[in-house]
Write a protein that holds these residues in place. Structure first.
Motif, short mmCIF file in Angstrom:
data_model
loop_
_atom_site.label_atom_id
_atom_site.label_comp_id
_atom_site.label_asym_id
_atom_site.label_seq_id
_atom_site.Cartn_x
_atom_site.Cartn_y
_atom_site.Cartn_z
N ILE A 104 3.83 -5.64 -5.06
CA ILE A 104 3.04 -4.59 -5.71
C ILE A 104 1.96 -4.04 -4.77
O ILE A 104 1.46 -4.73 -3.89
N TYR A 105 1.65 -2.77 -5.02
CA TYR A 105 0.58 -2.10 -4.27
C TYR A 105 -0.62 -1.99 -5.19
O TYR A 105 -0.52 -1.46 -6.30
N VAL A 106 -1.75 -2.52 -4.75
CA VAL A 106 -2.97 -2.43 -5.56
C VAL A 106 -3.96 -1.50 -4.87
O VAL A 106 -4.43 -1.77 -3.76
N ASP A 107 -4.25 -0.39 -5.55
CA ASP A 107 -5.18 0.62 -5.04
C ASP A 107 -6.56 0.33 -5.65
O ASP A 107 -6.81 0.67 -6.81
N LYS A 167 -7.81 -11.80 -9.01
CA LYS A 167 -6.89 -12.31 -10.02
C LYS A 167 -5.47 -11.78 -9.75
O LYS A 167 -4.49 -12.53 -9.80
N LEU A 168 -5.39 -10.50 -9.44
CA LEU A 168 -4.08 -9.89 -9.17
C LEU A 168 -3.42 -10.54 -7.97
O LEU A 168 -2.23 -10.86 -7.99
N ALA A 169 -4.21 -10.76 -6.91
CA ALA A 169 -3.64 -11.33 -5.68
C ALA A 169 -3.28 -12.80 -5.84
O ALA A 169 -2.45 -13.32 -5.10
N ALA A 170 -3.92 -13.48 -6.81
CA ALA A 170 -3.61 -14.90 -7.02
C ALA A 170 -2.28 -15.05 -7.74
O ALA A 170 -1.60 -16.07 -7.60
N GLU A 171 -1.90 -14.01 -8.50
CA GLU A 171 -0.67 -14.10 -9.29
C GLU A 171 0.58 -13.67 -8.55
O GLU A 171 1.66 -14.17 -8.79
N LYS A 172 0.41 -12.67 -7.68
CA LYS A 172 1.59 -12.07 -7.04
C LYS A 172 1.28 -11.68 -5.59
O LYS A 172 0.12 -11.49 -5.25
N SER A 173 2.33 -11.50 -4.80
CA SER A 173 2.13 -10.94 -3.47
C SER A 173 1.67 -9.50 -3.63
O SER A 173 2.18 -8.78 -4.51
N VAL A 174 0.74 -9.10 -2.79
CA VAL A 174 0.20 -7.74 -2.92
C VAL A 174 0.00 -7.09 -1.55
O VAL A 174 -0.25 -7.77 -0.56
N VAL A 175 0.10 -5.78 -1.57
CA VAL A 175 -0.48 -4.98 -0.49
C VAL A 175 -1.66 -4.32 -1.19
O VAL A 175 -1.48 -3.59 -2.17
N MET A 176 -2.87 -4.64 -0.74
CA MET A 176 -4.06 -4.14 -1.43
C MET A 176 -4.89 -3.30 -0.46
O MET A 176 -5.16 -3.75 0.65
N ASP A 177 -5.26 -2.10 -0.87
CA ASP A 177 -6.09 -1.32 0.04
C ASP A 177 -7.46 -1.03 -0.55
O ASP A 177 -7.66 -1.06 -1.76
N GLY A 178 -8.42 -0.83 0.35
CA GLY A 178 -9.81 -0.58 -0.07
C GLY A 178 -10.72 -0.50 1.12
O GLY A 178 -10.34 0.03 2.17
N ARG A 179 -11.94 -1.03 0.94
CA ARG A 179 -12.93 -1.00 2.03
C ARG A 179 -13.34 -2.40 2.46
O ARG A 179 -13.80 -2.62 3.56
N ASP A 180 -13.20 -3.36 1.53
CA ASP A 180 -13.75 -4.72 1.75
C ASP A 180 -12.70 -5.78 1.44
O ASP A 180 -13.05 -6.90 1.12
#
Ligand code: DC
Length: 224
Positions: free
Chosen positions: A31-34, A118-131
């Motif tokens: 999943i991609y988390v924006d 919480k999201l990253a603990a449950e599933k593999s993620v590509v997460m984007d942001g600043r920090d």
């Protein structure tokens, strides 16, 4: 390949983070988390509630009544504010300006960082942001810092707006980008900066495919 892993992509506005993160996550089947969308949903709530961007106390108070979560429709992230899908309402200049200011508030950050972890603990993620690589997921298996010159980022934004038939001024867009960078990089909590162990990728002279392939090869090297 590890069963659960995180790819953290940070960088300034307009570096191509979301476009790249979306296509990389698709390729990897994760999943991609924006996270910017979460700050934008919070900003929309503050605008609707008539809160002044300079009123830190009021912003903190409003964190108690804003319920923000995300959902996925056909793999595409939707951001839900107090039960309403606001994904189509958060890409305005007004929301951008409020998000840039209200994201400096520690209570806003604490609330959204909790959701992100919480999201990253449950599933593999590509997460984007600043920090993400510095604060949210300091243990992320892969950290990328994606950037591009302000001139290139302004031109990309200008082309996007022109394609939508909007009138705009390139110099003003670049000035706004520089100001937003300054605010994101100099705020007290979680300023935008490259994590020590992040790989720097400058997209100024690269096309989307090239950046995507570069990231996929970095990810492959780190997570197998
Ligand atoms: O990436 P974006 O333009 O959608 O982000 C909106 C605002 O939220 C931007 O001013 C920076 C802020 N933001 C943040 O402080 N931390 C994040 N992890 C993501 C976005």
């Amino acid at each position: 390949m590890k069963s659960i892993y995180s790819v953290a992509i940070d960088g300034p506005a307009g570096a191509g983070k979301s476009t790249i993160a979306k296509s990389v996550s698709k390729e990897l089947g994760v999943i991609y988390v924006d996270t910017g969308a979460m700050y934008r949903a919070m900003a929309l709530y503050l605008i609707r509630e008539g809160v002044d961007a300079d009123d830190a106390e009021a912003i903190s108070k409003k964190c108690e009544t804003a319920d923000i979560s995300i959902d996925f429709i056909d793999g595409v992230q939707q951001v839900i504010l107090n039960g309403e899908n606001v994904s189509g309402l958060i890409r305005t200049e007004e929301v951008s300006a409020m998000a840039s200011r209200s994201s400096a508030n520690p209570d806003v950050r604490a609330k959204l960082v909790e959701l992100q972890r919480k999201l990253a603990a449950e599933k593999s993620v590509v997460m984007d942001g600043r920090d993400i690589g510095t604060v949210v997921l300091p243990q992320a298996e892969v950290k990328i810092y994606l950037t591009a010159s302000s001139a290139v980022r302004a031109k990309r934004r200008y082309d996007e707006l022109v394609a939508k038939g909007e009138q705009c001024d390139l110099a003003q867009i670049e000035a706004d980008i520089i100001e937003r960078d300054r605010r994101d990089m100099t705020r007290e909590i979680s300023p935008l900066k490259q994590a020590d162990d992040a790989v720097l990728v400058d997209t100024s002279d690269l096309g989307i495919e090239e950046v995507k392939n570069e990231l996929l090869s970095i990810i492959k090297e780190k997570v197998g």
